[in-house]
Motif scaffolding. Structure first.
Motif, mmCIF file in Angstrom:
data_model
loop_
_atom_site.group_PDB
_atom_site.id
_atom_site.type_symbol
_atom_site.label_atom_id
_atom_site.label_comp_id
_atom_site.label_asym_id
_atom_site.label_seq_id
_atom_site.Cartn_x
_atom_site.Cartn_y
_atom_site.Cartn_z
ATOM 1 N N GLY A 123 0.837 -1.191 0.000
ATOM 2 C CA GLY A 123 0.000 0.000 0.000
ATOM 3 C C GLY A 123 0.873 1.242 0.000
ATOM 4 O O GLY A 123 2.108 1.158 0.100
ATOM 5 N N LEU A 124 0.258 2.396 -0.105
ATOM 6 C CA LEU A 124 0.987 3.657 -0.150
ATOM 7 C C LEU A 124 1.799 3.842 1.138
ATOM 8 O O LEU A 124 1.235 3.929 2.230
ATOM 9 N N GLY A 125 3.120 3.874 0.995
ATOM 10 C CA GLY A 125 3.983 4.114 2.134
ATOM 11 C C GLY A 125 4.268 2.908 3.007
ATOM 12 O O GLY A 125 4.928 3.037 4.040
ATOM 13 N N PRO A 271 -12.197 -18.756 16.024
ATOM 14 C CA PRO A 271 -11.121 -18.293 15.132
ATOM 15 C C PRO A 271 -9.853 -17.992 15.913
ATOM 16 O O PRO A 271 -9.902 -17.586 17.081
ATOM 17 N N THR A 272 -8.710 -18.188 15.277
ATOM 18 C CA THR A 272 -7.422 -17.833 15.888
ATOM 19 C C THR A 272 -6.502 -17.335 14.781
ATOM 20 O O THR A 272 -5.750 -18.107 14.192
ATOM 21 N N HIS A 273 -6.595 -16.048 14.495
ATOM 22 C CA HIS A 273 -5.751 -15.430 13.476
ATOM 23 C C HIS A 273 -5.659 -13.939 13.771
ATOM 24 O O HIS A 273 -6.145 -13.488 14.810
ATOM 25 N N ALA A 274 -5.033 -13.195 12.902
ATOM 26 C CA ALA A 274 -4.887 -11.760 13.118
ATOM 27 C C ALA A 274 -5.084 -11.001 11.815
ATOM 28 O O ALA A 274 -4.859 -11.526 10.725
ATOM 29 N N LEU A 275 -5.526 -9.764 11.942
ATOM 30 C CA LEU A 275 -5.651 -8.852 10.812
ATOM 31 C C LEU A 275 -4.727 -7.663 11.059
ATOM 32 O O LEU A 275 -4.724 -7.082 12.140
ATOM 33 N N LEU A 276 -3.945 -7.312 10.062
ATOM 34 C CA LEU A 276 -3.011 -6.205 10.160
ATOM 35 C C LEU A 276 -3.546 -5.033 9.340
ATOM 36 O O LEU A 276 -3.758 -5.159 8.138
ATOM 37 N N GLU A 277 -3.759 -3.922 10.005
ATOM 38 C CA GLU A 277 -4.253 -2.721 9.331
ATOM 39 C C GLU A 277 -3.126 -1.703 9.267
ATOM 40 O O GLU A 277 -2.584 -1.291 10.305
ATOM 41 N N LEU A 278 -2.756 -1.296 8.065
ATOM 42 C CA LEU A 278 -1.679 -0.343 7.865
ATOM 43 C C LEU A 278 -2.259 1.027 7.557
ATOM 44 O O LEU A 278 -2.981 1.207 6.585
ATOM 45 N N CYS A 279 -1.943 1.969 8.420
ATOM 46 C CA CYS A 279 -2.469 3.322 8.273
ATOM 47 C C CYS A 279 -1.332 4.308 8.520
ATOM 48 O O CYS A 279 -0.261 3.925 8.992
ATOM 49 N N PRO A 280 -1.496 5.583 8.212
ATOM 50 C CA PRO A 280 -0.423 6.555 8.433
ATOM 51 C C PRO A 280 0.059 6.529 9.880
ATOM 52 O O PRO A 280 -0.735 6.472 10.810
ATOM 53 N N GLY A 281 1.353 6.562 10.054
ATOM 54 C CA GLY A 281 1.903 6.586 11.398
ATOM 55 C C GLY A 281 2.328 5.230 11.882
ATOM 56 O O GLY A 281 3.501 4.918 11.963
#
Length: 306
Positions: A123-125, A271-281
């Motif tokens: 993603g951007l950055g 469920p046993t997993h993770a979600l990674l959210e990439l945002c500014p900072g």
């Protein structure tokens, strides 16, 4: 992380957790549905996709679990110690790693030495750097691996360091090779020049302090972690598996290391997993498991948006 599917009865871990080998397939199905529902751009299986206790049925176990990943694409599979112990060479075909890279064609990707490590612009950055912590491993090159482990063990004893991850059975852990370390340094320097941030993913932890017994970590974790610490403005987070209990620690350089819990040790039907959210900072990590949804976010060390 650590699906470790096998068509065998449940068993208890050393710290009392139930290991549900057959229910691991449901963990994959839960994750795939969530990835689709959340419109994720990429999924990464952090390794130990099958369990070495599969024995002669290891190839069948691999095919079974991989078929359950097919509801989402692209999925990148990292090799773990169980995958290497259970399945014979040639290792590049064990989990369709090459096919996984091909499926990432719509993303900007640089494959490092050996084809198991890669740098992906998601993603951007933001970039994802996937490390191969079994680049040097007994199941790949026994002579080289044993020599390296012996040298590292001697050095740790000379320094008075108790390194349990160097004394466990030789197939449990491995190391990041010299060529991959050089490649990692180059990719981090490039990210710095481009003012991009990075999340590092691997199977084995790079900080023993984040593990339950201190024994499940990359052999040369100190060397790799010290390199990452030279780029605190670039590396936002390190996420690994391998140590089933899960944990977290902050390195000397201020980088957060998070170990995910093993999927096959999650409660049955949960469920046993993770979600990674990439945002500014800084990134955010949403972990699903242990009966709850937990949100975790390292502090923003950049001072705001880039």
């Amino acid at each position: 992380a650590d699906v470790q599917y096998a068509d065998i009865p449940n068993a208890r871990s050393p710290y009392g957790a139930m290991r549900s080998y057959r229910d691991a397939l449901n963990k994959v199905r839960f994750a795939v549905k969530d990835w689709v529902d959340q419109s994720c751009v990429l999924a990464v299986d952090l390794g130990d996709t099958i369990d070495r206790r599969s024995g002669a049925a290891a190839a069948l176990a691999r095919d079974t679990v991989m078929s359950n990943f097919q509801g989402f694409a692209p999925v990148l599979h990292i090799l773990g110690n169980h995958d290497l112990s259970a399945l014979p060479p040639p290792h590049p075909q064990l989990l369709d790693t090459a096919g996984g890279h091909a499926a990432l064609g719509h993303l900007d990707i640089d494959c490092g030495p050996g084809g198991y490590c890669c740098d992906i612009q998601v993603g951007l950055g933001w970039r994802i750097i996937v490390l191969d912590t079994y680049d040097v491993a007994v199941r790949r090159n026994a002579v080289e691996a044993r020599a390296l482990r012996t040298r590292l063990l001697q050095e740790s004893r000379q320094e008075g360091i108790c390194a349990a991850y160097l004394t466990e059975h030789e197939e449990l852990n491995g190391a990041v090779g010299e060529k991959q370390i050089d490649w990692l340094r180059e990719r981090l320097e490039l990210a710095r020049e481009s003012m991009e941030r990075t999340v590092v993913l691997a199977h084995a932890p790079l900080q023993p302090e984040a593990t339950y017994f201190g024994d499940a970590a990359c052999w040369n974790c100190q060397e790799v972690s010290d390199l990452l610490d030279c780029f605190p403005d670039v590396v936002a987070l390190v996420v690994t598996g391998h140590d089933h209990y899960g944990g977290e620690v902050v390195s000397k350089g201020g980088i957060h290391h998070r170990v995910l819990e093993a999927a096959m040790e999650g409660a049955k039907g949960v469920p046993t997993h993770a979600l990674l959210e990439l945002c500014p900072g800084s990134p955010g990590l949403q972990m699903v498991g242990r009966g709850a949804v937990r949100h975790w976010k390292p502090p923003d060390l950049t001072g705001g948006e880039m």
